[in-house]
Motif scaffolding. Sequence first.
Motif, PDB file in Angstrom:
ATOM      1  N   UNK A   1      -7.088   6.154  -1.146  1.00  0.00           N
ATOM      2  CA  UNK A   1      -6.454   6.090   0.166  1.00  0.00           C
ATOM      3  C   UNK A   1      -5.033   6.652   0.148  1.00  0.00           C
ATOM      4  N   UNK A   2      -4.232   6.234  -0.818  1.00  0.00           N
ATOM      5  CA  UNK A   2      -2.834   6.648  -0.816  1.00  0.00           C
ATOM      6  C   UNK A   2      -2.648   8.084  -1.277  1.00  0.00           C
ATOM      7  N   UNK A   3      -3.600   8.604  -2.055  1.00  0.00           N
ATOM      8  CA  UNK A   3      -3.549  10.028  -2.408  1.00  0.00           C
ATOM      9  C   UNK A   3      -3.750  10.876  -1.164  1.00  0.00           C
ATOM     10  N   UNK A   4      -4.700  10.493  -0.335  1.00  0.00           N
ATOM     11  CA  UNK A   4      -4.967  11.215   0.910  1.00  0.00           C
ATOM     12  C   UNK A   4      -3.770  11.107   1.846  1.00  0.00           C
ATOM     13  N   UNK A   5      -3.195   9.915   1.934  1.00  0.00           N
ATOM     14  CA  UNK A   5      -2.006   9.734   2.774  1.00  0.00           C
ATOM     15  C   UNK A   5      -0.909  10.711   2.370  1.00  0.00           C
ATOM     16  N   UNK A   6      -0.679  10.819   1.076  1.00  0.00           N
ATOM     17  CA  UNK A   6       0.418  11.649   0.576  1.00  0.00           C
ATOM     18  C   UNK A   6       0.112  13.136   0.694  1.00  0.00           C
ATOM     19  N   UNK A   7      -1.074  13.546   0.226  1.00  0.00           N
ATOM     20  CA  UNK A   7      -1.390  14.965   0.121  1.00  0.00           C
ATOM     21  C   UNK A   7      -1.797  15.596   1.447  1.00  0.00           C
ATOM     22  N   UNK A   8      -2.473  14.853   2.296  1.00  0.00           N
ATOM     23  CA  UNK A   8      -2.985  15.417   3.557  1.00  0.00           C
ATOM     24  C   UNK A   8      -2.075  15.098   4.740  1.00  0.00           C
ATOM     25  N   UNK A   9      -1.524  13.886   4.757  1.00  0.00           N
ATOM     26  CA  UNK A   9      -0.747  13.439   5.914  1.00  0.00           C
ATOM     27  C   UNK A   9       0.746  13.318   5.634  1.00  0.00           C
ATOM     28  N   UNK A  10       1.145  13.627   4.409  1.00  0.00           N
ATOM     29  CA  UNK A  10       2.562  13.551   4.032  1.00  0.00           C
ATOM     30  C   UNK A  10       3.140  12.157   4.273  1.00  0.00           C
ATOM     31  N   UNK A  11       2.309  11.138   4.031  1.00  0.00           N
ATOM     32  CA  UNK A  11       2.747   9.746   4.137  1.00  0.00           C
ATOM     33  C   UNK A  11       2.881   9.204   2.719  1.00  0.00           C
ATOM     34  N   UNK A  12       4.076   8.760   2.368  1.00  0.00           N
ATOM     35  CA  UNK A  12       4.289   8.228   1.030  1.00  0.00           C
ATOM     36  C   UNK A  12       4.871   6.834   1.123  1.00  0.00           C
ATOM     37  N   UNK A  13       4.157   5.886   0.567  1.00  0.00           N
ATOM     38  CA  UNK A  13       4.606   4.499   0.632  1.00  0.00           C
ATOM     39  C   UNK A  13       5.632   4.227  -0.476  1.00  0.00           C
ATOM     40  N   UNK A  14       6.682   3.560  -0.108  1.00  0.00           N
ATOM     41  CA  UNK A  14       7.694   3.228  -1.107  1.00  0.00           C
ATOM     42  C   UNK A  14       7.795   1.723  -1.317  1.00  0.00           C
ATOM     43  N   UNK A  15       7.040   0.963  -0.568  1.00  0.00           N
ATOM     44  CA  UNK A  15       7.135  -0.492  -0.684  1.00  0.00           C
ATOM     45  C   UNK A  15       5.779  -1.118  -0.954  1.00  0.00           C
ATOM     46  N   UNK A  16       4.913  -0.386  -1.656  1.00  0.00           N
ATOM     47  CA  UNK A  16       3.555  -0.851  -1.832  1.00  0.00           C
ATOM     48  C   UNK A  16       3.417  -1.710  -3.084  1.00  0.00           C
ATOM     49  N   UNK A  17       2.749  -2.835  -2.939  1.00  0.00           N
ATOM     50  CA  UNK A  17       2.474  -3.724  -4.063  1.00  0.00           C
ATOM     51  C   UNK A  17       1.030  -3.493  -4.501  1.00  0.00           C
ATOM     52  N   UNK A  18       0.794  -3.071  -5.753  1.00  0.00           N
ATOM     53  CA  UNK A  18      -0.574  -2.815  -6.227  1.00  0.00           C
ATOM     54  C   UNK A  18      -1.454  -4.051  -6.121  1.00  0.00           C
ATOM     55  N   UNK A  19      -2.763  -3.816  -5.957  1.00  0.00           N
ATOM     56  CA  UNK A  19      -3.696  -4.913  -5.753  1.00  0.00           C
ATOM     57  C   UNK A  19      -3.705  -5.943  -6.856  1.00  0.00           C
ATOM     58  N   UNK A  20      -3.436  -5.528  -8.099  1.00  0.00           N
ATOM     59  CA  UNK A  20      -3.472  -6.486  -9.199  1.00  0.00           C
ATOM     60  C   UNK A  20      -2.293  -7.469  -9.163  1.00  0.00           C
ATOM     61  N   UNK A  21      -1.267  -7.162  -8.363  1.00  0.00           N
ATOM     62  CA  UNK A  21      -0.137  -8.085  -8.237  1.00  0.00           C
ATOM     63  C   UNK A  21      -0.299  -9.034  -7.046  1.00  0.00           C
ATOM     64  N   UNK A  22      -1.212  -8.721  -6.149  1.00  0.00           N
ATOM     65  CA  UNK A  22      -1.344  -9.496  -4.914  1.00  0.00           C
ATOM     66  C   UNK A  22      -1.672 -10.968  -5.176  1.00  0.00           C
ATOM     67  N   UNK A  23      -2.617 -11.315  -6.066  1.00  0.00           N
ATOM     68  CA  UNK A  23      -2.871 -12.751  -6.299  1.00  0.00           C
ATOM     69  C   UNK A  23      -1.630 -13.512  -6.744  1.00  0.00           C
ATOM     70  N   UNK A  24      -0.865 -12.922  -7.649  1.00  0.00           N
ATOM     71  CA  UNK A  24       0.349 -13.592  -8.127  1.00  0.00           C
ATOM     72  C   UNK A  24       1.372 -13.743  -7.008  1.00  0.00           C
ATOM     73  N   UNK A  25       1.512 -12.712  -6.187  1.00  0.00           N
ATOM     74  CA  UNK A  25       2.450 -12.785  -5.065  1.00  0.00           C
ATOM     75  C   UNK A  25       2.033 -13.897  -4.099  1.00  0.00           C
ATOM     76  N   UNK A  26       0.717 -13.982  -3.830  1.00  0.00           N
ATOM     77  CA  UNK A  26       0.259 -15.021  -2.893  1.00  0.00           C
ATOM     78  C   UNK A  26       0.483 -16.406  -3.495  1.00  0.00           C
ATOM     79  N   UNK A  27       0.155 -16.584  -4.775  1.00  0.00           N
ATOM     80  CA  UNK A  27       0.345 -17.888  -5.425  1.00  0.00           C
ATOM     81  C   UNK A  27       1.819 -18.281  -5.421  1.00  0.00           C
ATOM     82  N   UNK A  28       2.708 -17.303  -5.635  1.00  0.00           N
ATOM     83  CA  UNK A  28       4.143 -17.588  -5.601  1.00  0.00           C
ATOM     84  C   UNK A  28       4.570 -18.037  -4.210  1.00  0.00           C
ATOM     85  N   UNK A  29       4.070 -17.350  -3.188  1.00  0.00           N
ATOM     86  CA  UNK A  29       4.336 -17.763  -1.803  1.00  0.00           C
ATOM     87  C   UNK A  29       3.883 -19.205  -1.583  1.00  0.00           C
ATOM     88  N   UNK A  30       2.675 -19.508  -2.035  1.00  0.00           N
ATOM     89  CA  UNK A  30       2.096 -20.828  -1.782  1.00  0.00           C
ATOM     90  C   UNK A  30       2.844 -21.927  -2.533  1.00  0.00           C
TER      91      UNK A  30
END
Length: 346
Positions: free
Chosen positions: A281-310
Amino acid sequence: MVSRRKEHEAYLNKVLSNSLTSENPSKETMQKGKKSSSSFYNDLKNGLLKKYENTKFEDFPNTNICENQYGETLKIVSKEKTDFNLESNSDSVTCDLKIIKGIGQSTEEKLKKSGYNNIQSLLNHAKYSSKAENVLSNIETDNFKDKINYIKENSSNKNNLLKCACDIPRENFKFMDIETLGLSNVPIILIGMAEINKKEIITTQYLLRDKNEEPALIYEFLNQLNEDDVFVTFNGKSFDVPFILNRANYYRINFPDELINYDLMYYARNFWKDTLPDCKLQTIEKEIFNIERINDVPGNFIPNYWETFHENNNIGPLIPIIEHNNLDVVNLAKFLNYMYNKTCSL
């Protein structure tokens, strides 16, 4: 939501630039350092905890608690302008003569050389007239679901399904993406769904604050759907939709009969598998639509981020995840629009 996104982009850029050794790192160097540095995401999380220490989701506008028979869940709504428009192209599907059984590639080429350029013209053909009439009776219908299901069963060209997207009322598209605590048999922590309303795209996100809220979250999301809705996803056919179905079954919540699902990952592979490094998804965003995310948290960090929130009752670690999900569903509308126009021009 859009202004909040810009605020976090500036904040995360600052965190990232401070975490690298280069005095004036390039954007490329920053991104490379970010992707390879787990310490960055830990620093980011701690910074978010501090930044949002005394903030609640209810402090933001368009955020409220939904209550249903399964309990409560948090709903976040945001809006932005869109130029989404699938212009009708009535001849695009009927130009494929191979929809008619018995017509293959070589036969189609011969027929077109003889002036039979679409299925309508075959109504005057001695051999194929009755078959052409039958096909047209199935695809020249006001019921877009019947047409799409017929094309799905009778056409080997997957692009024909994409060409049928213009027959779907704009309000029936549901651009959808989920975030979870893992790959299987774990709670869904966020469901995002975007819809088109005139010149706006409206995103509704259902957020899990506690694991016991999951059935309420799932019910609230499913309760917004009707039988004529069409999912638009990216790898949703293999992941998002089966995941929701599995969790709904776990809580014995009725999932609507199988809805049409435009999974854009398959079209992306057809278009760009030979020209892009990958079709993520993000390769297409960058290469085709010139959209580059600078604040993206990879999926493998999401569980830890949610647990920290909780654990800390601090919304900070969830902010970039919510923004990530919001971008996912909004960008799906851009992708569908682009892919449809590209397919119709072939």
